[in-house]
Every structure is written in structure tokens, then in C-alpha cells.
Design a protein around this motif. Sequence first.
Motif, PDB file in Angstrom:
ATOM      1  N   GLU A  99       0.865  -1.174   0.000  1.00  0.00           N
ATOM      2  CA  GLU A  99       0.000   0.000   0.000  1.00  0.00           C
ATOM      3  C   GLU A  99       0.908   1.231   0.000  1.00  0.00           C
ATOM      4  O   GLU A  99       1.990   1.214   0.593  1.00  0.00           O
ATOM      5  CB  GLU A  99      -0.860   0.024   1.256  1.00  0.00           C
ATOM      6  N   ALA A 100       0.439   2.302  -0.623  1.00  0.00           N
ATOM      7  CA  ALA A 100       1.257   3.524  -0.714  1.00  0.00           C
ATOM      8  C   ALA A 100       1.655   4.045   0.661  1.00  0.00           C
ATOM      9  O   ALA A 100       2.735   4.593   0.830  1.00  0.00           O
ATOM     10  CB  ALA A 100       0.524   4.594  -1.492  1.00  0.00           C
ATOM     11  N   LYS A 101       0.800   3.873   1.659  1.00  0.00           N
ATOM     12  CA  LYS A 101       1.121   4.374   3.002  1.00  0.00           C
ATOM     13  C   LYS A 101       2.269   3.601   3.648  1.00  0.00           C
ATOM     14  O   LYS A 101       2.828   4.031   4.643  1.00  0.00           O
ATOM     15  CB  LYS A 101      -0.110   4.332   3.906  1.00  0.00           C
ATOM     16  N   GLN A 102       2.617   2.456   3.087  1.00  0.00           N
ATOM     17  CA  GLN A 102       3.673   1.630   3.655  1.00  0.00           C
ATOM     18  C   GLN A 102       5.061   1.946   3.108  1.00  0.00           C
ATOM     19  O   GLN A 102       6.058   1.532   3.688  1.00  0.00           O
ATOM     20  CB  GLN A 102       3.382   0.143   3.399  1.00  0.00           C
ATOM     21  N   LEU A 103       5.133   2.657   2.017  1.00  0.00           N
ATOM     22  CA  LEU A 103       6.401   2.912   1.353  1.00  0.00           C
ATOM     23  C   LEU A 103       6.592   4.406   1.158  1.00  0.00           C
ATOM     24  O   LEU A 103       5.717   5.084   0.621  1.00  0.00           O
ATOM     25  CB  LEU A 103       6.431   2.183   0.005  1.00  0.00           C
ATOM     26  N   HIS A 104       7.742   4.892   1.604  1.00  0.00           N
ATOM     27  CA  HIS A 104       8.057   6.314   1.514  1.00  0.00           C
ATOM     28  C   HIS A 104       9.468   6.508   0.993  1.00  0.00           C
ATOM     29  O   HIS A 104      10.328   5.646   1.161  1.00  0.00           O
ATOM     30  CB  HIS A 104       7.928   6.972   2.893  1.00  0.00           C
ATOM     31  N   VAL A 105       9.679   7.660   0.397  1.00  0.00           N
ATOM     32  CA  VAL A 105      11.003   8.044  -0.077  1.00  0.00           C
ATOM     33  C   VAL A 105      11.341   9.400   0.537  1.00  0.00           C
ATOM     34  O   VAL A 105      10.550  10.342   0.447  1.00  0.00           O
ATOM     35  CB  VAL A 105      11.054   8.129  -1.616  1.00  0.00           C
ATOM     36  N   THR A 106      12.496   9.464   1.170  1.00  0.00           N
ATOM     37  CA  THR A 106      13.014  10.736   1.657  1.00  0.00           C
ATOM     38  C   THR A 106      14.080  11.183   0.676  1.00  0.00           C
ATOM     39  O   THR A 106      15.064  10.473   0.448  1.00  0.00           O
ATOM     40  CB  THR A 106      13.613  10.600   3.072  1.00  0.00           C
ATOM     41  N   TYR A 107      13.856  12.339   0.074  1.00  0.00           N
ATOM     42  CA  TYR A 107      14.811  12.922  -0.865  1.00  0.00           C
ATOM     43  C   TYR A 107      15.779  13.794  -0.072  1.00  0.00           C
ATOM     44  O   TYR A 107      15.369  14.549   0.806  1.00  0.00           O
ATOM     45  CB  TYR A 107      14.081  13.789  -1.895  1.00  0.00           C
ATOM     46  N   PHE A 108      17.069  13.704  -0.412  1.00  0.00           N
ATOM     47  CA  PHE A 108      18.094  14.497   0.245  1.00  0.00           C
ATOM     48  C   PHE A 108      18.692  15.490  -0.741  1.00  0.00           C
ATOM     49  O   PHE A 108      18.774  15.227  -1.939  1.00  0.00           O
ATOM     50  CB  PHE A 108      19.233  13.597   0.767  1.00  0.00           C
ATOM     51  N   SER A 109      19.186  16.603  -0.202  1.00  0.00           N
ATOM     52  CA  SER A 109      19.807  17.621  -1.039  1.00  0.00           C
ATOM     53  C   SER A 109      21.205  17.223  -1.503  1.00  0.00           C
ATOM     54  O   SER A 109      21.737  17.840  -2.428  1.00  0.00           O
ATOM     55  CB  SER A 109      19.877  18.948  -0.284  1.00  0.00           C
ATOM     56  N   ALA A 110      21.783  16.221  -0.864  1.00  0.00           N
ATOM     57  CA  ALA A 110      23.140  15.779  -1.204  1.00  0.00           C
ATOM     58  C   ALA A 110      23.247  14.284  -0.921  1.00  0.00           C
ATOM     59  O   ALA A 110      22.417  13.732  -0.201  1.00  0.00           O
ATOM     60  CB  ALA A 110      24.158  16.551  -0.362  1.00  0.00           C
ATOM     61  N   PRO A 111      24.263  13.643  -1.467  1.00  0.00           N
ATOM     62  CA  PRO A 111      24.443  12.219  -1.156  1.00  0.00           C
ATOM     63  C   PRO A 111      24.660  12.009   0.345  1.00  0.00           C
ATOM     64  O   PRO A 111      25.280  12.848   1.008  1.00  0.00           O
ATOM     65  CB  PRO A 111      25.699  11.830  -1.938  1.00  0.00           C
ATOM     66  N   VAL A 112      24.138  10.912   0.847  1.00  0.00           N
ATOM     67  CA  VAL A 112      24.385  10.520   2.235  1.00  0.00           C
ATOM     68  C   VAL A 112      24.921   9.096   2.215  1.00  0.00           C
ATOM     69  O   VAL A 112      24.552   8.301   1.354  1.00  0.00           O
ATOM     70  CB  VAL A 112      23.118  10.618   3.115  1.00  0.00           C
ATOM     71  N   ARG A 131      16.495   1.555   3.256  1.00  0.00           N
ATOM     72  CA  ARG A 131      17.638   1.358   2.373  1.00  0.00           C
ATOM     73  C   ARG A 131      17.998   2.718   1.781  1.00  0.00           C
ATOM     74  O   ARG A 131      17.124   3.535   1.509  1.00  0.00           O
ATOM     75  CB  ARG A 131      17.307   0.411   1.212  1.00  0.00           C
ATOM     76  N   LEU A 132      19.286   2.917   1.550  1.00  0.00           N
ATOM     77  CA  LEU A 132      19.744   4.152   0.926  1.00  0.00           C
ATOM     78  C   LEU A 132      19.894   3.963  -0.569  1.00  0.00           C
ATOM     79  O   LEU A 132      20.242   2.878  -1.034  1.00  0.00           O
ATOM     80  CB  LEU A 132      21.082   4.585   1.523  1.00  0.00           C
ATOM     81  N   GLY A 133      19.640   5.051  -1.299  1.00  0.00           N
ATOM     82  CA  GLY A 133      19.847   5.079  -2.739  1.00  0.00           C
ATOM     83  C   GLY A 133      20.585   6.363  -3.100  1.00  0.00           C
ATOM     84  O   GLY A 133      21.232   6.977  -2.250  1.00  0.00           O
ATOM     85  N   ASP A 134      20.467   6.782  -4.333  1.00  0.00           N
ATOM     86  CA  ASP A 134      21.115   7.998  -4.832  1.00  0.00           C
ATOM     87  C   ASP A 134      20.380   9.236  -4.314  1.00  0.00           C
ATOM     88  O   ASP A 134      19.345   9.611  -4.851  1.00  0.00           O
ATOM     89  CB  ASP A 134      21.137   7.987  -6.361  1.00  0.00           C
ATOM     90  N   ARG A 135      20.892   9.833  -3.266  1.00  0.00           N
ATOM     91  CA  ARG A 135      20.303  11.013  -2.614  1.00  0.00           C
ATOM     92  C   ARG A 135      18.884  10.746  -2.118  1.00  0.00           C
ATOM     93  O   ARG A 135      18.064  11.658  -2.030  1.00  0.00           O
ATOM     94  CB  ARG A 135      20.317  12.233  -3.539  1.00  0.00           C
ATOM     95  N   VAL A 136      18.599   9.479  -1.766  1.00  0.00           N
ATOM     96  CA  VAL A 136      17.290   9.113  -1.223  1.00  0.00           C
ATOM     97  C   VAL A 136      17.431   8.037  -0.152  1.00  0.00           C
ATOM     98  O   VAL A 136      18.426   7.306  -0.113  1.00  0.00           O
ATOM     99  CB  VAL A 136      16.300   8.587  -2.293  1.00  0.00           C
ATOM    100  N   LEU A 137      16.399   7.962   0.649  1.00  0.00           N
ATOM    101  CA  LEU A 137      16.247   6.884   1.605  1.00  0.00           C
ATOM    102  C   LEU A 137      14.864   6.285   1.363  1.00  0.00           C
ATOM    103  O   LEU A 137      13.869   7.011   1.308  1.00  0.00           O
ATOM    104  CB  LEU A 137      16.346   7.423   3.034  1.00  0.00           C
ATOM    105  N   TYR A 138      14.822   4.987   1.156  1.00  0.00           N
ATOM    106  CA  TYR A 138      13.563   4.274   0.980  1.00  0.00           C
ATOM    107  C   TYR A 138      13.167   3.720   2.350  1.00  0.00           C
ATOM    108  O   TYR A 138      13.991   3.105   3.028  1.00  0.00           O
ATOM    109  CB  TYR A 138      13.731   3.106   0.013  1.00  0.00           C
ATOM    110  N   LEU A 139      11.928   3.930   2.752  1.00  0.00           N
ATOM    111  CA  LEU A 139      11.453   3.462   4.049  1.00  0.00           C
ATOM    112  C   LEU A 139      10.224   2.586   3.867  1.00  0.00           C
ATOM    113  O   LEU A 139       9.230   3.021   3.286  1.00  0.00           O
ATOM    114  CB  LEU A 139      11.101   4.644   4.946  1.00  0.00           C
ATOM    115  N   PHE A 140      10.305   1.360   4.383  1.00  0.00           N
ATOM    116  CA  PHE A 140       9.163   0.457   4.437  1.00  0.00           C
ATOM    117  C   PHE A 140       8.635   0.512   5.864  1.00  0.00           C
ATOM    118  O   PHE A 140       9.331   0.138   6.810  1.00  0.00           O
ATOM    119  CB  PHE A 140       9.570  -0.969   4.062  1.00  0.00           C
ATOM    120  N   ALA A 141       7.423   1.035   6.007  1.00  0.00           N
ATOM    121  CA  ALA A 141       6.770   1.163   7.313  1.00  0.00           C
ATOM    122  C   ALA A 141       5.389   0.519   7.197  1.00  0.00           C
ATOM    123  O   ALA A 141       4.432   1.171   6.775  1.00  0.00           O
ATOM    124  CB  ALA A 141       6.661   2.630   7.703  1.00  0.00           C
TER     125      ALA A 141
END
Length: 182
Positions: A99-112, A131-141
Motif C-alpha cells: 500500500e502507498a502508506k507503507q512505502l516512503h522516499v526521503t529525498y536528500f539535497s546531497a548524497p548521504v 535502504r539508501l539510494g542515490d540522494r534518497v532513503l527508501y522506508l518500508f513502514a
Amino acid sequence: MTTTYAALLRGINVGGNKKVPMAELRSLLQRLGHEGVGTYLQSGNAVFSSDRGDEESLAAELAEAVEKHFGFTVDVLVRDHAYLRAVREACPFPAAELEAKQLHVTYFSAPVDAGRFASVDPAAFRPEEFRLGDRVLYLFAPDGLGRSKLAEALARPRLLKGVIATTRNWNTVVKLEELTGD
């Protein structure tokens, strides 16, 4: 060459704070000389096309315009369609099954890097995961962002020091990629 972008404004229209009517945001982007301007939802998502600048300069220009027009500062990230598509395609979780409410992406201004989050013990938050990606963090909640203890831990100011971070649910991630691809 004209490029289509999504502008992600952080923390507007939340709890009655930093009110930015979407019609005014669209008008502001048009006054800055952008074409094909549109907004998505009321939570600070805009789409526009421009033949000048890059993500950083466009974000700075919009942040300055918002401050002048509305009288408060707002962090802004600007990302092009190719990047948004890559983020969607690189999702490490089975997005189609969630479900969309279970998956989120946090966008970052720079690589982390992973070291930034080394103090967060993933096992302590299961079944939640990130999990981290290219200037993003994927969150499964699985129970949603509002109930996520992991999201709370990942948002600690010391972990995000020096970067702008703004989170969108999976529906918004998908929609912004689609809107910038038109």
C-alpha cells in the motif's frame, strides 16, 4: 534544451503552518519564467519546465521567491524527470505489492552514506526497514509513517545535519515521475 522538473517544498501546509496556496505557487513559478507549471496535492509538490539553470540553482531561486512572496523560509529540492524515474526504478522494496502508506522516499539535497545512520539499529525496528539510494532513503513502514518508530529515529536532527530532507509517500513518488515525463 527544456527539462521538466519537480519542485519539492519541505514542511508547507502542515498543521496550518507555512500556508502556500497551490494557485499562488503556480503563479510564482510562472512569474519566474517557467512553463508547463502544475501542482500535485496541497503538500508542496510542483512540476514545471525550464530551459535554464540546474536543480540547485532552480531550487535556490524558488526558495528565495517563496520567502519574498510569503514571508517565510522553505527548503526546496528540485529534481528532473530522469532522476525521479531512476529513484522509482531503483526501489528495493516490492512497491507493486505494498500500500502507498507503507512505502516512503526521503529525498536528500546531497548524497548521504550509510555511516550517517550507523547509530540506528535496523533489528530494533523490524519489520520496518530502510535502504539508501542515490540522494534518497527508501522506508518500508508497514503500519504507515505516522506510527513508524524507524521514521522517527531516522529523522533525528543530528542524523540529517547539513542536508535538506523531505519525504513523500509512494503514490506521490510515482505521480511526480509521471507528471514530469509528460
